[in-house]
Enzyme design. Structure first.
Site, PDB file in Angstrom:
ATOM      1  N   GLN A 102      30.850 -15.698  38.428  1.00  0.00           N
ATOM      2  CA  GLN A 102      30.737 -14.590  39.377  1.00  0.00           C
ATOM      3  C   GLN A 102      29.440 -13.818  39.111  1.00  0.00           C
ATOM      4  O   GLN A 102      29.246 -13.268  38.019  1.00  0.00           O
ATOM      5  CB  GLN A 102      31.938 -13.635  39.263  1.00  0.00           C
ATOM      6  CG  GLN A 102      31.917 -12.607  40.402  1.00  0.00           C
ATOM      7  CD  GLN A 102      33.029 -11.583  40.334  1.00  0.00           C
ATOM      8  OE1 GLN A 102      33.224 -10.948  39.302  1.00  0.00           O
ATOM      9  NE2 GLN A 102      33.729 -11.387  41.435  1.00  0.00           N
ATOM     10  N   HIS A 181      29.555 -11.391  43.772  1.00  0.00           N
ATOM     11  CA  HIS A 181      30.484 -10.254  43.763  1.00  0.00           C
ATOM     12  C   HIS A 181      30.057  -9.276  44.858  1.00  0.00           C
ATOM     13  O   HIS A 181      29.153  -8.468  44.676  1.00  0.00           O
ATOM     14  CB  HIS A 181      30.454  -9.577  42.388  1.00  0.00           C
ATOM     15  CG  HIS A 181      31.647  -8.718  42.099  1.00  0.00           C
ATOM     16  ND1 HIS A 181      32.433  -8.170  43.107  1.00  0.00           N
ATOM     17  CD2 HIS A 181      32.203  -8.298  40.922  1.00  0.00           C
ATOM     18  CE1 HIS A 181      33.412  -7.460  42.550  1.00  0.00           C
ATOM     19  NE2 HIS A 181      33.295  -7.530  41.234  1.00  0.00           N
ATOM     20  N   HIS A 184      34.692  -4.476  45.552  1.00  0.00           N
ATOM     21  CA  HIS A 184      35.061  -3.449  44.560  1.00  0.00           C
ATOM     22  C   HIS A 184      34.052  -2.338  44.329  1.00  0.00           C
ATOM     23  O   HIS A 184      33.958  -1.808  43.212  1.00  0.00           O
ATOM     24  CB  HIS A 184      35.372  -4.110  43.202  1.00  0.00           C
ATOM     25  CG  HIS A 184      36.486  -5.097  43.268  1.00  0.00           C
ATOM     26  ND1 HIS A 184      36.818  -5.936  42.233  1.00  0.00           N
ATOM     27  CD2 HIS A 184      37.351  -5.400  44.269  1.00  0.00           C
ATOM     28  CE1 HIS A 184      37.832  -6.714  42.577  1.00  0.00           C
ATOM     29  NE2 HIS A 184      38.169  -6.401  43.819  1.00  0.00           N
ATOM     30  N   TYR A 186      30.797  -2.410  44.110  1.00  0.00           N
ATOM     31  CA  TYR A 186      29.550  -2.725  43.399  1.00  0.00           C
ATOM     32  C   TYR A 186      28.410  -2.863  44.418  1.00  0.00           C
ATOM     33  O   TYR A 186      28.597  -2.612  45.615  1.00  0.00           O
ATOM     34  CB  TYR A 186      29.742  -3.967  42.514  1.00  0.00           C
ATOM     35  CG  TYR A 186      30.711  -3.678  41.383  1.00  0.00           C
ATOM     36  CD1 TYR A 186      30.370  -2.768  40.390  1.00  0.00           C
ATOM     37  CD2 TYR A 186      31.969  -4.265  41.336  1.00  0.00           C
ATOM     38  CE1 TYR A 186      31.263  -2.446  39.373  1.00  0.00           C
ATOM     39  CE2 TYR A 186      32.871  -3.951  40.323  1.00  0.00           C
ATOM     40  CZ  TYR A 186      32.505  -3.040  39.335  1.00  0.00           C
ATOM     41  OH  TYR A 186      33.381  -2.711  38.336  1.00  0.00           O
ATOM     42  N   ARG A 233      32.869 -12.825  47.214  1.00  0.00           N
ATOM     43  CA  ARG A 233      34.107 -12.039  47.152  1.00  0.00           C
ATOM     44  C   ARG A 233      33.912 -10.725  47.901  1.00  0.00           C
ATOM     45  O   ARG A 233      32.911 -10.039  47.707  1.00  0.00           O
ATOM     46  CB  ARG A 233      34.470 -11.746  45.692  1.00  0.00           C
ATOM     47  CG  ARG A 233      35.873 -11.176  45.543  1.00  0.00           C
ATOM     48  CD  ARG A 233      36.298 -11.052  44.088  1.00  0.00           C
ATOM     49  NE  ARG A 233      37.719 -11.384  43.972  1.00  0.00           N
ATOM     50  CZ  ARG A 233      38.542 -10.848  43.086  1.00  0.00           C
ATOM     51  NH1 ARG A 233      38.103  -9.979  42.207  1.00  0.00           N
ATOM     52  NH2 ARG A 233      39.808 -11.195  43.036  1.00  0.00           N
ATOM     53  N   GLY A 323      45.212 -13.150  38.731  1.00  0.00           N
ATOM     54  CA  GLY A 323      44.451 -12.472  37.690  1.00  0.00           C
ATOM     55  C   GLY A 323      45.242 -12.337  36.409  1.00  0.00           C
ATOM     56  O   GLY A 323      45.229 -13.203  35.535  1.00  0.00           O
TER      57      GLY A 323
HETATM   58  C1  LIG Z   1      41.021  -7.108  32.912  1.00  0.00           C
HETATM   59  C2  LIG Z   1      40.565  -7.288  34.351  1.00  0.00           C
HETATM   60  C3  LIG Z   1      39.215  -7.463  34.595  1.00  0.00           C
HETATM   61  C4  LIG Z   1      38.759  -7.671  35.917  1.00  0.00           C
HETATM   62  N1  LIG Z   1      37.420  -7.933  36.145  1.00  0.00           N
HETATM   63  C5  LIG Z   1      37.007  -8.291  37.383  1.00  0.00           C
HETATM   64  C6  LIG Z   1      35.680  -8.783  37.588  1.00  0.00           C
HETATM   65  O1  LIG Z   1      34.863  -8.936  36.663  1.00  0.00           O
HETATM   66  N2  LIG Z   1      35.331  -9.112  38.860  1.00  0.00           N
HETATM   67  C7  LIG Z   1      36.196  -8.985  39.923  1.00  0.00           C
HETATM   68  O2  LIG Z   1      35.813  -9.294  41.064  1.00  0.00           O
HETATM   69  N3  LIG Z   1      37.471  -8.557  39.736  1.00  0.00           N
HETATM   70  C8  LIG Z   1      37.898  -8.241  38.505  1.00  0.00           C
HETATM   71  N4  LIG Z   1      39.216  -7.906  38.296  1.00  0.00           N
HETATM   72  C9  LIG Z   1      40.175  -7.967  39.432  1.00  0.00           C
HETATM   73  C10 LIG Z   1      40.874  -9.329  39.458  1.00  0.00           C
HETATM   74  O3  LIG Z   1      39.963 -10.367  39.816  1.00  0.00           O
HETATM   75  C11 LIG Z   1      42.029  -9.364  40.478  1.00  0.00           C
HETATM   76  O4  LIG Z   1      41.511  -9.064  41.751  1.00  0.00           O
HETATM   77  C12 LIG Z   1      43.129  -8.376  40.125  1.00  0.00           C
HETATM   78  O5  LIG Z   1      43.525  -8.519  38.764  1.00  0.00           O
HETATM   79  C13 LIG Z   1      44.351  -8.540  41.046  1.00  0.00           C
HETATM   80  O6  LIG Z   1      44.940  -9.806  40.871  1.00  0.00           O
HETATM   81  P1  LIG Z   1      46.342  -9.963  40.049  1.00  0.00           P
HETATM   82  O7  LIG Z   1      47.306  -9.011  40.680  1.00  0.00           O
HETATM   83  O8  LIG Z   1      46.729 -11.398  40.229  1.00  0.00           O
HETATM   84  O9  LIG Z   1      46.042  -9.588  38.625  1.00  0.00           O
HETATM   85  C14 LIG Z   1      39.683  -7.670  36.999  1.00  0.00           C
HETATM   86  C15 LIG Z   1      41.052  -7.474  36.721  1.00  0.00           C
HETATM   87  C16 LIG Z   1      41.489  -7.298  35.417  1.00  0.00           C
HETATM   88  C17 LIG Z   1      42.969  -7.131  35.143  1.00  0.00           C
END
Ligand SMILES: Cc1cc2nc3c(=O)[nH]c(=O)nc-3n(C[C@H](O)[C@H](O)[C@H](O)COP(=O)(O)O)c2cc1C
Length: 377
Positions: A102, A181, A184, A186, A233, A323
């Site tokens: 990413q 990316h 979110h 960014y 994304r 995630g």
């Molecule tokens: C510890 C953690 C770090 C994350 N870091 C990123 C990231 O670097 N880039 C991103 O697009 N989303 C990031 N996310 C969001 C996840 O990609 C995902 O959208 C989110 O956890 C929801 O999915 P889930 O309900 O299956 O966990 C992060 C989530 C968690 C829990």
């Protein structure tokens, strides 16, 4: 009856690659690099443990020094970082997995103590948000973001260039493709939204102008490494939280973006549907998306097996990313396929999300390992 070629556990082509199933590992920052943001052997072990995913998307990888917003996140712009990433791509490929990196620019969500310069942004508008600061006495800690500076044309050209070089670096590091990316709150998302973009030049104002940076980045990378290795994304429905203000124009703008992306033949579009807050995506919007976009779509956010199956059956999505379940279940695909119980996050798990070593990172056992351990008693 489920249609034969439309279930979670069947292969699908995503651009230039074929993945073994429709379950992806969502990008998750884990902040476990060495100083210098260099990916480590421990990260290679973590990703290879999860190679059963149809596709792994790595944690966000900053594309340049000014793209950084958090300490210990693995960059993709120096030789040492490329070498470090080779360990992960090799380990995942050895297990017959596929892995995208990413590509990340945080924009205004940073601080000069992390990058040595003011954060970059579409406009000089500060967001109230905390980022993972540099090492200080007492360790790492969260710090408030700083007032950013509005990017000039030269900065915009630099960002497009840096994204493109980072994508070439990703190819050198052995990745199967890149996910930009654009979600979110960014940098790319900041350009899309009126709340963070109040420019009066060709990159601000109308929806067409606000989506210009996104399209230029996608096209430049596609030209360089091939559109079939490029994904993006987006998070039109993730509003509050993570510096991402609500913008009512996002659904309409997103459909316009998709219209522009459809002919390119990208590997997939990835919709992050919720992270910290719930905001259900209206079914009408999913239909609108499918009407303008027929290439692969990935969705992510609080999915479980049956909701993932449903959204694929309805053809609103082709792949579902998980995630947190992938943090605690390295063999998540195996467990879902065999209806085995999932390991849940421990109450103290959040403390090992970011930073640290193997604990809470590579020490979650597979189901098989758990059984073997039980048999020893
Ligand atoms: C510890 C953690 C770090 C994350 N870091 C990123 C990231 O670097 N880039 C991103 O697009 N989303 C990031 N996310 C969001 C996840 O990609 C995902 O959208 C989110 O956890 C929801 O999915 P889930 O309900 O299956 O966990 C992060 C989530 C968690 C829990």
């Amino acid at each position: 009856m489920e249609s034969q070629n439309n279930t979670l556990f069947q292969p699908i082509s995503l651009g230039s690659i074929k993945v073994n199933n429709r379950i992806a590992m969502a990008p998750m920052t884990r902040s476990r690099t060495t100083e210098g943001d260099i990916p480590t052997p421990l990260m290679a072990e973590y990703y290879s443990q999860r190679a059963g995913a149809g596709l792994i998307i790595t944690e966000g990888a900053p594309i340049s020094n000014s793209a950084r917003g958090y300490s210990m996140t693995p960059g993709i712009y120096t030789e040492e970082q490329i070498e470090g990433w080779k360990l992960s791509t090799k380990a995942v490929h050895q297990k017959n997995g596929k892995i995208f990196v990413q590509l990340w620019h945080v924009g205004r969500r940073s601080h000069s103590s992390i990058t040595g310069e003011k954060p970059w942004a579409p406009s000089a508008i500060k967001v109230s948000d905390k980022v993972f600061g540099p090492l200080q006495e007492g360790g790492y800690g969260m710090i408030e973001t700083e007032m950013p500076r509005a990017m000039n044309q030269n900065d915009i050209d630099t960002v497009i260039h840096d994204f493109t070089v980072a994508a070439k670096n990703a190819m050198e590091a052995g990745f199967d493709g890149v996910e930009i990316h654009g979600a979110h709150g960014y940098l790319i998302d900041q350009f899309l939204r009126t709340t963070s973009n109040q420019r009066t030049d060709a990159y601000g104002g109308s929806q067409e102008n606000r989506m210009r940076l996104l399209l230029e980045v996608v096209k430049s990378i596609s030209k360089s490494i091939g559109a079939d290795k490029v994904a993006i994304r987006l998070s039109p429905f993730v509003s509050e939280g993570m510096g991402n203000e609500h913008d009512p124009e996002m659904p309409e703008l997103t459909l316009k973006v998709l219209q522009q992306l459809q002919p390119l033949g990208l590997a997939y579009i990835h919709f992050s549907e919720n992270i910290s807050d719930y905001k259900k995506v209206p079914e009408e919007f999913r239909k609108d998306i499918r009407n303008v976009y027929s290439n692969p779509i990935m969705v992510c956010g609080k999915y479980v097996k049956n909701t993932a199956e449903t959204i694929i059956e309805k053809r609103y999505a082709d792949v579902v990313a998980f995630g947190q379940d992938f943090i605690t279940n390295p063999d998540l695909v195996y467990r879902l396929e065999n209806n085995l119980p999932l390991t849940q996050l421990r109450s103290d798990s959040h403390s090992t999300f970011y930073g640290g070593g193997a604990e809470g990172f590579t020490d979650y056992p597979t189901y098989q390992k758990m059984l073997e351990k039980e048999l020893q008693y």
